[in-house]
Design a protein around this motif. Structure first.
Motif, PDB file in Angstrom:
ATOM      1  N   ILE A  11       0.750  -1.020  -0.193  1.00  0.00           N
ATOM      2  CA  ILE A  11       0.122   0.400   0.244  1.00  0.00           C
ATOM      3  C   ILE A  11       0.945   1.136   0.092  1.00  0.00           C
ATOM      4  CG2 ILE A  11      -1.768   1.366   1.589  1.00  0.00           C
ATOM      5  CD1 ILE A  11      -2.105  -1.128   2.613  1.00  0.00           C
ATOM      6  N   VAL A  12       0.869   2.010  -1.298  1.00  0.00           N
ATOM      7  CA  VAL A  12       1.555   3.347  -0.904  1.00  0.00           C
ATOM      8  C   VAL A  12       0.374   4.180  -1.422  1.00  0.00           C
ATOM      9  CG1 VAL A  12       3.373   5.030  -2.694  1.00  0.00           C
ATOM     10  CG2 VAL A  12       3.515   1.995  -2.452  1.00  0.00           C
ATOM     11  N   GLY A  13       0.677   5.214   0.113  1.00  0.00           N
ATOM     12  CA  GLY A  13       0.456   6.818   0.094  1.00  0.00           C
ATOM     13  C   GLY A  13       0.877   7.916   0.028  1.00  0.00           C
ATOM     14  N   SER A  14       1.524   8.137  -1.219  1.00  0.00           N
ATOM     15  CA  SER A  14       2.318   8.575  -1.595  1.00  0.00           C
ATOM     16  C   SER A  14       1.566  10.190  -2.828  1.00  0.00           C
ATOM     17  CB  SER A  14       3.600   8.688  -1.459  1.00  0.00           C
ATOM     18  OG  SER A  14       4.315   9.655  -2.334  1.00  0.00           O
ATOM     19  N   PRO A  15       1.422  11.140  -2.025  1.00  0.00           N
ATOM     20  CA  PRO A  15       0.519  12.117  -3.066  1.00  0.00           C
ATOM     21  C   PRO A  15       1.550  12.772  -4.775  1.00  0.00           C
ATOM     22  CG  PRO A  15       0.296  12.810  -1.206  1.00  0.00           C
ATOM     23  CD  PRO A  15       1.012  11.903  -0.891  1.00  0.00           C
ATOM     24  N   ASN A  16       2.703  11.784  -4.328  1.00  0.00           N
ATOM     25  CA  ASN A  16       3.726  12.984  -5.332  1.00  0.00           C
ATOM     26  C   ASN A  16       3.891  11.628  -6.222  1.00  0.00           C
ATOM     27  OD1 ASN A  16       6.163  13.146  -6.812  1.00  0.00           O
ATOM     28  ND2 ASN A  16       6.669  14.687  -4.277  1.00  0.00           N
ATOM     29  N   LYS A  17       4.428  11.439  -6.634  1.00  0.00           N
ATOM     30  CA  LYS A  17       4.588  10.283  -8.321  1.00  0.00           C
ATOM     31  C   LYS A  17       5.805  10.386  -8.374  1.00  0.00           C
ATOM     32  CE  LYS A  17       0.220  10.021 -10.764  1.00  0.00           C
ATOM     33  NZ  LYS A  17      -0.245   8.827 -10.583  1.00  0.00           N
ATOM     34  N   VAL A  18       6.999  11.558  -7.786  1.00  0.00           N
ATOM     35  CA  VAL A  18       8.325  11.242  -7.694  1.00  0.00           C
ATOM     36  C   VAL A  18       9.070  11.235  -6.527  1.00  0.00           C
ATOM     37  CG1 VAL A  18       8.237  11.787 -10.902  1.00  0.00           C
ATOM     38  CG2 VAL A  18       8.440  13.685  -8.654  1.00  0.00           C
ATOM     39  N   SER A  19       8.010  10.544  -5.743  1.00  0.00           N
ATOM     40  CA  SER A  19       8.758  10.726  -4.462  1.00  0.00           C
ATOM     41  C   SER A  19       9.685   9.584  -4.074  1.00  0.00           C
ATOM     42  CB  SER A  19       7.692  10.411  -3.290  1.00  0.00           C
ATOM     43  OG  SER A  19       8.023  10.329  -2.096  1.00  0.00           O
ATOM     44  N   ARG A  20      10.929  10.031  -3.222  1.00  0.00           N
ATOM     45  CA  ARG A  20      11.910   9.683  -2.436  1.00  0.00           C
ATOM     46  C   ARG A  20      11.553   8.177  -2.312  1.00  0.00           C
ATOM     47  NH1 ARG A  20      14.304  14.291  -3.049  1.00  0.00           N
ATOM     48  NH2 ARG A  20      15.748  14.360  -3.386  1.00  0.00           N
ATOM     49  N   GLN A  39       3.899 -13.400  -4.640  1.00  0.00           N
ATOM     50  CA  GLN A  39       3.011 -12.733  -5.491  1.00  0.00           C
ATOM     51  C   GLN A  39       2.935 -11.111  -5.109  1.00  0.00           C
ATOM     52  OE1 GLN A  39      -0.677 -14.376  -6.199  1.00  0.00           O
ATOM     53  NE2 GLN A  39      -1.422 -12.695  -6.862  1.00  0.00           N
ATOM     54  N   LEU A  40       3.101 -10.146  -5.807  1.00  0.00           N
ATOM     55  CA  LEU A  40       3.301  -8.671  -5.501  1.00  0.00           C
ATOM     56  C   LEU A  40       1.398  -8.397  -5.840  1.00  0.00           C
ATOM     57  CD1 LEU A  40       6.368  -6.725  -5.156  1.00  0.00           C
ATOM     58  CD2 LEU A  40       5.518  -7.761  -3.214  1.00  0.00           C
ATOM     59  N   ASN A  41       1.246  -7.279  -5.218  1.00  0.00           N
ATOM     60  CA  ASN A  41       0.136  -6.862  -5.644  1.00  0.00           C
ATOM     61  C   ASN A  41       0.123  -5.619  -5.056  1.00  0.00           C
ATOM     62  OD1 ASN A  41      -1.626  -8.159  -6.783  1.00  0.00           O
ATOM     63  ND2 ASN A  41      -1.808  -9.781  -5.373  1.00  0.00           N
ATOM     64  N   TRP A  42      -0.350  -3.884  -6.228  1.00  0.00           N
ATOM     65  CA  TRP A  42       0.125  -2.757  -5.275  1.00  0.00           C
ATOM     66  C   TRP A  42      -1.046  -2.099  -5.115  1.00  0.00           C
ATOM     67  CZ3 TRP A  42       4.626  -0.171  -5.212  1.00  0.00           C
ATOM     68  CH2 TRP A  42       6.508  -1.055  -5.152  1.00  0.00           C
ATOM     69  N   VAL A  43      -1.358  -1.113  -4.396  1.00  0.00           N
ATOM     70  CA  VAL A  43      -2.438  -0.233  -3.875  1.00  0.00           C
ATOM     71  C   VAL A  43      -1.708   1.241  -4.101  1.00  0.00           C
ATOM     72  CG1 VAL A  43      -4.099   0.238  -2.737  1.00  0.00           C
ATOM     73  CG2 VAL A  43      -3.700  -1.904  -2.738  1.00  0.00           C
ATOM     74  N   GLN A  44      -1.746   1.267  -4.753  1.00  0.00           N
ATOM     75  CA  GLN A  44      -1.721   3.184  -5.129  1.00  0.00           C
ATOM     76  C   GLN A  44      -2.573   3.626  -4.566  1.00  0.00           C
ATOM     77  OE1 GLN A  44       1.639   3.510  -5.870  1.00  0.00           O
ATOM     78  NE2 GLN A  44       3.108   2.452  -6.756  1.00  0.00           N
TER      79      GLN A  44
END
Length: 195
Positions: A11-20, A39-44
């Motif tokens: 789960i990625v909670g960054s509002p910035n697509k180019v965040s470090r 097996q990876l599943n992303w939640v952007q």
């Protein structure tokens, strides 16, 4: 112990697509994939419809699909930059949409990045109580990184300081080991009940 196929949601909670923060999550992804049994599943979170998040639309198809990735996972990585001594508001709006007990029985690994080391305890004081409310009982120590430890390259990639790489590698190894152990114990328990 037999080699398991581990399902891990990030789960990625960054509002910035180019965040470090991407430097951390990409590095972790590489290490998980290199293990050969993940097996990876992303939640952007920022890719979910904003209205669904803000108006807490639990019945939204996009929210249900994201929640399904989390519920099917054996382990969950929660990644966020730190703003104002806590994780992002967009991450909180998503965590509020997870069903009660969504993290029950899962290993959870927090990954945070912030401007200064003074936010080091944000994982413990801001995130862990929410994870516990969602049923998480086994939260790993996590990794907190300072922005200056991650450098953006001209090619669009990220360079991480060696100490940070080492801490991330150790956390990934622990996540895999603990998750595989938990799956094996669960399987043994189920087989004992059947016997």
């Amino acid at each position: 112990m037999a080699k398991q196929n581990l399902k891990i949601a990030i789960i990625v909670g960054s509002p910035n697509k180019v965040s470090r923060l991407n430097g951390l999550t990409r590095f972790v992804e590489e290490k998980l994939q290199a293990s050969g049994n993940v097996q990876l599943n992303w939640v952007q979170v920022t890719e979910l419809p904003p209205d669904d998040l803000i108006y807490a639309r639990f019945d939204s198809q996009d929210v249900r699909l994201a929640n399904g990735k989390v519920q099917e996972a054996d382990a969950v990585i929660v990644a966020s930059p730190v703003y104002k001594a806590s994780y992002t508001g967009v991450l909180k709006t998503y965590l509020d949409l997870l069903p009660q007990g969504a993290l029950e029985g899962k290993i959870v690994l927090p990954l945070f990045i912030g401007g200064t080391i003074s936010h080091l305890l944000s994982i413990d004081y801001a995130l862990k109580p929410v994870l516990a409310a969602l049923g998480a009982r086994h939260v790993l120590g996590g990794v907190f990184a300072v922005d200056s430890w991650v450098t953006k390259t001209e090619q669009g990639g990220y360079e991480l300081e060696e100490e940070l790489k080492s801490r991330l590698e150790n956390s990934v190894a622990e996540l895999i080991r603990e998750t595989a152990w938990r799956i094996e114990r669960k399987r043994e328990s189920e087989n004992a009940v059947k016997a």
